[in-house]
Design an enzyme around this catalytic site. Structure first.
Site, PDB file in Angstrom:
ATOM      1  N   GLY A   1       5.961  -2.639   6.459  1.00 41.33           N
ATOM      2  CA  GLY A   1       7.322  -3.131   6.571  1.00 41.33           C
ATOM      3  C   GLY A   1       8.203  -2.303   7.470  1.00 41.33           C
ATOM      4  O   GLY A   1       7.855  -1.196   7.872  1.00 41.33           O
ATOM      5  N   GLU A   2       9.334  -2.876   7.823  1.00 39.91           N
ATOM      6  CA  GLU A   2      10.315  -2.199   8.664  1.00 39.91           C
ATOM      7  C   GLU A   2      11.473  -1.769   7.759  1.00 39.91           C
ATOM      8  O   GLU A   2      12.268  -2.616   7.327  1.00 39.91           O
ATOM      9  CB  GLU A   2      10.770  -3.152   9.777  1.00 39.91           C
ATOM     10  CG  GLU A   2      11.989  -2.714  10.547  1.00 39.91           C
ATOM     11  CD  GLU A   2      11.913  -1.278  11.095  1.00 39.91           C
ATOM     12  OE1 GLU A   2      10.880  -0.871  11.658  1.00 39.91           O
ATOM     13  OE2 GLU A   2      12.922  -0.556  10.941  1.00 39.91           O
TER      14      GLU A   2
ATOM     15  N   CYS B   1      -0.445  -4.101  15.182  1.00 38.54           N
ATOM     16  CA  CYS B   1      -0.286  -3.633  13.804  1.00 38.54           C
ATOM     17  C   CYS B   1      -0.822  -4.665  12.816  1.00 38.54           C
ATOM     18  O   CYS B   1      -0.468  -5.843  12.889  1.00 38.54           O
ATOM     19  CB  CYS B   1       1.191  -3.371  13.538  1.00 38.54           C
ATOM     20  SG  CYS B   1       1.581  -3.063  11.805  1.00 38.54           S
TER      21      CYS B   1
ATOM     22  N   CYS C   1       5.583  -7.703   7.150  1.00 34.24           N
ATOM     23  CA  CYS C   1       6.617  -7.307   8.106  1.00 34.24           C
ATOM     24  C   CYS C   1       6.854  -8.461   9.065  1.00 34.24           C
ATOM     25  O   CYS C   1       5.912  -9.143   9.474  1.00 34.24           O
ATOM     26  CB  CYS C   1       6.179  -6.072   8.894  1.00 34.24           C
ATOM     27  SG  CYS C   1       7.463  -5.467  10.015  1.00 34.24           S
TER      28      CYS C   1
ATOM     29  N   CYS D   1      -4.401   2.976   9.110  1.00 31.22           N
ATOM     30  CA  CYS D   1      -4.031   1.872   9.976  1.00 31.22           C
ATOM     31  C   CYS D   1      -2.738   2.176  10.716  1.00 31.22           C
ATOM     32  O   CYS D   1      -2.055   1.293  11.179  1.00 31.22           O
ATOM     33  CB  CYS D   1      -3.912   0.578   9.190  1.00 31.22           C
ATOM     34  SG  CYS D   1      -3.029   0.771   7.663  1.00 31.22           S
TER      35      CYS D   1
ATOM     36  N   SER E   1       9.272   4.334  16.660  1.00 31.24           N
ATOM     37  CA  SER E   1       7.977   3.899  17.172  1.00 31.24           C
ATOM     38  C   SER E   1       8.173   3.355  18.577  1.00 31.24           C
ATOM     39  O   SER E   1       8.583   2.212  18.754  1.00 31.24           O
ATOM     40  CB  SER E   1       7.396   2.830  16.246  1.00 31.24           C
ATOM     41  OG  SER E   1       7.241   3.385  14.954  1.00 31.24           O
ATOM     42  N   LEU E   2       7.895   4.171  19.558  1.00 37.08           N
ATOM     43  CA  LEU E   2       8.209   3.820  20.947  1.00 37.08           C
ATOM     44  C   LEU E   2       7.046   3.070  21.609  1.00 37.08           C
ATOM     45  O   LEU E   2       7.189   1.946  22.047  1.00 37.08           O
ATOM     46  CB  LEU E   2       8.560   5.099  21.716  1.00 37.08           C
ATOM     47  CG  LEU E   2       9.315   4.904  23.025  1.00 37.08           C
ATOM     48  CD1 LEU E   2      10.679   4.287  22.784  1.00 37.08           C
ATOM     49  CD2 LEU E   2       9.458   6.241  23.754  1.00 37.08           C
ATOM     50  N   HIS E   3       5.916   3.717  21.726  1.00 34.65           N
ATOM     51  CA  HIS E   3       4.657   3.135  22.219  1.00 34.65           C
ATOM     52  C   HIS E   3       4.637   2.748  23.694  1.00 34.65           C
ATOM     53  O   HIS E   3       3.562   2.600  24.271  1.00 34.65           O
ATOM     54  CB  HIS E   3       4.210   1.927  21.393  1.00 34.65           C
ATOM     55  CG  HIS E   3       4.113   2.211  19.928  1.00 34.65           C
ATOM     56  ND1 HIS E   3       3.436   3.295  19.424  1.00 34.65           N
ATOM     57  CD2 HIS E   3       4.629   1.568  18.856  1.00 34.65           C
ATOM     58  CE1 HIS E   3       3.529   3.298  18.105  1.00 34.65           C
ATOM     59  NE2 HIS E   3       4.246   2.269  17.731  1.00 34.65           N
TER      60      HIS E   3
ATOM     61  N   GLU F   1       0.827  -1.203   0.000  1.00 34.94           N
ATOM     62  CA  GLU F   1       0.000   0.000   0.000  1.00 34.94           C
ATOM     63  C   GLU F   1       0.859   1.251   0.000  1.00 34.94           C
ATOM     64  O   GLU F   1       1.928   1.283   0.596  1.00 34.94           O
ATOM     65  CB  GLU F   1      -0.904   0.012   1.235  1.00 34.94           C
ATOM     66  CG  GLU F   1      -1.852  -1.170   1.246  1.00 34.94           C
ATOM     67  CD  GLU F   1      -2.874  -1.125   2.369  1.00 34.94           C
ATOM     68  OE1 GLU F   1      -3.828  -1.908   2.302  1.00 34.94           O
ATOM     69  OE2 GLU F   1      -2.714  -0.311   3.304  1.00 34.94           O
TER      70      GLU F   1
ATOM     71  N   SER G   1      10.768   5.729   9.502  1.00 31.08           N
ATOM     72  CA  SER G   1      10.108   5.339  10.742  1.00 31.08           C
ATOM     73  C   SER G   1      10.560   3.927  11.071  1.00 31.08           C
ATOM     74  O   SER G   1      10.454   3.022  10.238  1.00 31.08           O
ATOM     75  CB  SER G   1       8.587   5.381  10.560  1.00 31.08           C
ATOM     76  OG  SER G   1       7.946   4.899  11.721  1.00 31.08           O
TER      77      SER G   1
ATOM     78  N   CYS H   1       3.533   8.197   1.620  1.00 30.36           N
ATOM     79  CA  CYS H   1       3.915   7.195   2.598  1.00 30.36           C
ATOM     80  C   CYS H   1       4.127   5.885   1.839  1.00 30.36           C
ATOM     81  O   CYS H   1       3.194   5.377   1.209  1.00 30.36           O
ATOM     82  CB  CYS H   1       2.779   7.068   3.615  1.00 30.36           C
ATOM     83  SG  CYS H   1       2.976   5.716   4.763  1.00 30.36           S
TER      84      CYS H   1
HETATM   85  N1  SAH Z   1       7.887  -0.543  10.719  1.00 28.23           N
HETATM   86  C1  SAH Z   1       8.045   0.843  10.906  1.00 28.23           C
HETATM   87  C2  SAH Z   1       7.316   1.677   9.879  1.00 28.23           C
HETATM   88  C3  SAH Z   1       5.955   1.206   9.477  1.00 28.23           C
HETATM   89  S1  SAH Z   1       4.736   1.266  10.757  1.00 28.23           S
HETATM   90  C4  SAH Z   1       7.640   1.236  12.321  1.00 28.23           C
HETATM   91  O1  SAH Z   1       7.078   0.406  13.020  1.00 28.23           O
HETATM   92  O2  SAH Z   1       7.931   2.367  12.686  1.00 28.23           O
HETATM   93  C5  SAH Z   1       4.467   3.025  10.902  1.00 28.23           C
HETATM   94  C6  SAH Z   1       3.818   3.489  12.165  1.00 28.23           C
HETATM   95  O3  SAH Z   1       2.473   3.025  12.309  1.00 28.23           O
HETATM   96  C7  SAH Z   1       4.550   3.008  13.397  1.00 28.23           C
HETATM   97  O4  SAH Z   1       4.720   4.080  14.298  1.00 28.23           O
HETATM   98  C8  SAH Z   1       3.594   1.970  13.939  1.00 28.23           C
HETATM   99  O5  SAH Z   1       3.825   1.742  15.289  1.00 28.23           O
HETATM  100  C9  SAH Z   1       2.262   2.586  13.643  1.00 28.23           C
HETATM  101  N2  SAH Z   1       1.125   1.667  13.734  1.00 28.23           N
HETATM  102  C10 SAH Z   1       1.062   0.381  13.359  1.00 28.23           C
HETATM  103  N3  SAH Z   1      -0.153  -0.123  13.591  1.00 28.23           N
HETATM  104  C11 SAH Z   1      -0.890   0.870  14.136  1.00 28.23           C
HETATM  105  C12 SAH Z   1      -2.230   0.962  14.613  1.00 28.23           C
HETATM  106  N4  SAH Z   1      -3.062  -0.081  14.569  1.00 28.23           N
HETATM  107  N5  SAH Z   1      -2.653   2.149  15.119  1.00 28.23           N
HETATM  108  C13 SAH Z   1      -1.811   3.208  15.157  1.00 28.23           C
HETATM  109  N6  SAH Z   1      -0.542   3.181  14.732  1.00 28.23           N
HETATM  110  C14 SAH Z   1      -0.073   2.015  14.250  1.00 28.23           C
HETATM  111 FE1  SF4 Z   2       6.273  -3.984  11.297  1.00 34.37          FE
HETATM  112 FE2  SF4 Z   2       6.102  -1.389  11.958  1.00 34.37          FE
HETATM  113 FE3  SF4 Z   2       3.919  -2.983  11.961  1.00 34.37          FE
HETATM  114 FE4  SF4 Z   2       5.776  -3.322  13.836  1.00 34.37          FE
HETATM  115  S1  SF4 Z   2       4.496  -1.500  13.530  1.00 34.37           S
HETATM  116  S2  SF4 Z   2       4.785  -4.951  12.657  1.00 34.37           S
HETATM  117  S3  SF4 Z   2       7.613  -2.887  12.688  1.00 34.37           S
HETATM  118  S4  SF4 Z   2       5.123  -2.408  10.199  1.00 34.37           S
END
Ligand code: SAH
Ligand code: SF4
Length: 346
Positions: free
Chosen positions: A155-156, A114, A107, A327, A208-210, A87, A185, A100
């Site tokens: 993807g990462e 995610c 991934c 998403c 992406s800390l969370h 996507e 990211s 984006c």
């Molecule tokens: N893999 C990389 C980049 C792709 S994900 C990463 O994880 O940073 C991009 C962003 O979307 C990340 O910050 C990820 O944590 C966030 N993300 C993934 N699923 C999500 C969801 N269901 N709600 C909000 N953010 C989400």
């Molecule tokens: Fe992969 Fe980023 Fe999703 Fe984690 S948040 S599964 S690293 S795409």
């Protein structure tokens, strides 16, 4: 057959060495400066155009094309040659146009919240496949100029390091995008952050800390078991020292999980010494993770709590919720608080 964007300048020139030098220049200019499809470069003869279109096919087939926010957000699902899908999202604001992009089909990191992580890994994308996404967006954005590229799709990007850096270098060198308008990211692949710090490009880095305690973070982001918060901090420090750039932390607010007062204190303690900017996004619910995003009110309170503690924080506007472009990984990266402008249809 690979796309023309699979090659650097010398490689491409070598593949066209039966043509005069100025022809190669015309094609290169058409591909990179104008962002044309190779079969549509009108400065070259028609026969050559068709030959090149056959020799260097795009590799992306549009499987779905949807829009929301009155056309200011567009999402494409592309089918690749091997049948896997990715996507790409284009977001137009009044001061910038951002695409984006996906860096992998699927991934392998398995973050629980995610959708991409839940679906698992198919394969790495090639540099050409990443760049084709950007150039597709360039054409769709016209007459506006695409200004920003964020690696926040599927993807990462740092797990596909060579391809990500290759794509970034070419966007910088051939397309003239400034490094700070290119955002990577990452879920926190510490050694790759350090390696990227040595590339000599002041990119924008989003981590992406969370969660800012290891128990919660390891639940949400399994990679935290390999590179826990202390190790991640080292990589962030190296990044800032080498690039002179601040970084941002992404924090998807999950009801009762990471939106508590404790979470607020932990995050402030982690982010403050790093002077990191925090981007808050309410979690987008996914089928595989039965937890809710925080309420709008809690999101605001959490932001205010961070600001009171001296942390720079913004709530990220989610784009494209109605087309599933929100998403998270496909949401807008920057602090898009400005009113959006519609994208003109191509
Ligand atoms: N893999 C990389 C980049 C792709 S994900 C990463 O994880 O940073 C991009 C962003 O979307 C990340 O910050 C990820 O944590 C966030 N993300 C993934 N699923 C999500 C969801 N269901 N709600 C909000 N953010 C989400
Ligand atoms: Fe992969 Fe980023 Fe999703 Fe984690 S948040 S599964 S690293 S795409």
């Amino acid at each position: 057959m690979p796309s023309a964007y699979e090659y650097n300048r010398d490689e491409f020139a070598a593949l066209m060495d039966d043509e005069p030098h100025y022809r190669v220049e015309q094609v290169w200019h058409g591909l990179w400066t104008e962002g044309q499809e190779i079969g549509h470069i009108t400065t070259i003869p028609k026969a050559l155009r068709s030959r090149l279109a056959e020799q260097f096919p795009s590799g992306l087939v549009v499987a779905n094309d949807v829009q929301s926010d009155h056309g200011a957000t567009r999402k494409w699902v592309f089918r690749l040659g091997d049948g896997s899908t990715i996507e790409t999202v284009l977001m137009s604001y009044d001061d910038r146009v951002t695409v984006c992009v996906s860096s992998q089909a699927g991934c392998a990191m398995g973050c629980t919240f995610c959708a991409t992580g839940q679906a698992g890994f198919s394969r790495h994308l090639t540099a050409g496949e990443v760049l084709e996404q950007v150039m597709f967006a360039v054409r769709a954005a016209a007459p506006r100029r695409l200004s920003n590229v964020v690696f926040m799709g599927m993807g990462e990007p740092l797990a596909n390091y060579r391809v990500t850096m290759n794509a970034i270098r070419r966007l910088h060198d051939y397309r003239g995008l400034s490094a700070r308008h290119l955002t990577v990211s990452t879920v926190g692949v510490a050694p790759a952050i350090e390696r990227m710090a040595g590339e000599g490009l002041p990119l924008t880095l989003a981590v992406s800390l969370h969660a800012a305690n290891n128990a919660t973070r390891s639940e949400l982001v399994p990679l935290n078991r390999r590179y826990p918060l202390e190790r991640l901090r080292e990589a962030c420090v190296t990044w800032m020292a080498a690039t002179g750039r601040r970084l941002s932390f992404e924090w998807a607010l999950i009801d009762g999980v990471n939106d508590t007062e404790d979470a607020l204190d932990e995050l402030a303690k982690y982010a403050l010494p790093l002077r990191a900017h925090v981007n808050l996004i309410p979690l987008n619910p996914t089928p595989g993770y039965l937890v809710m995003g925080s309420s709008a009110q809690r999101v605001r309170q959490f932001r205010d709590g961070l600001v009171e503690r001296g942390v720079n924080a913004t709530v990220r506007h989610t784009r494209g919720r109605s087309i599933d472009a929100a998403c998270g990984q496909l949401a807008s990266v920057t602090n898009g608080r400005r009113r959006s402008l519609p994208v003109r249809s191509a």
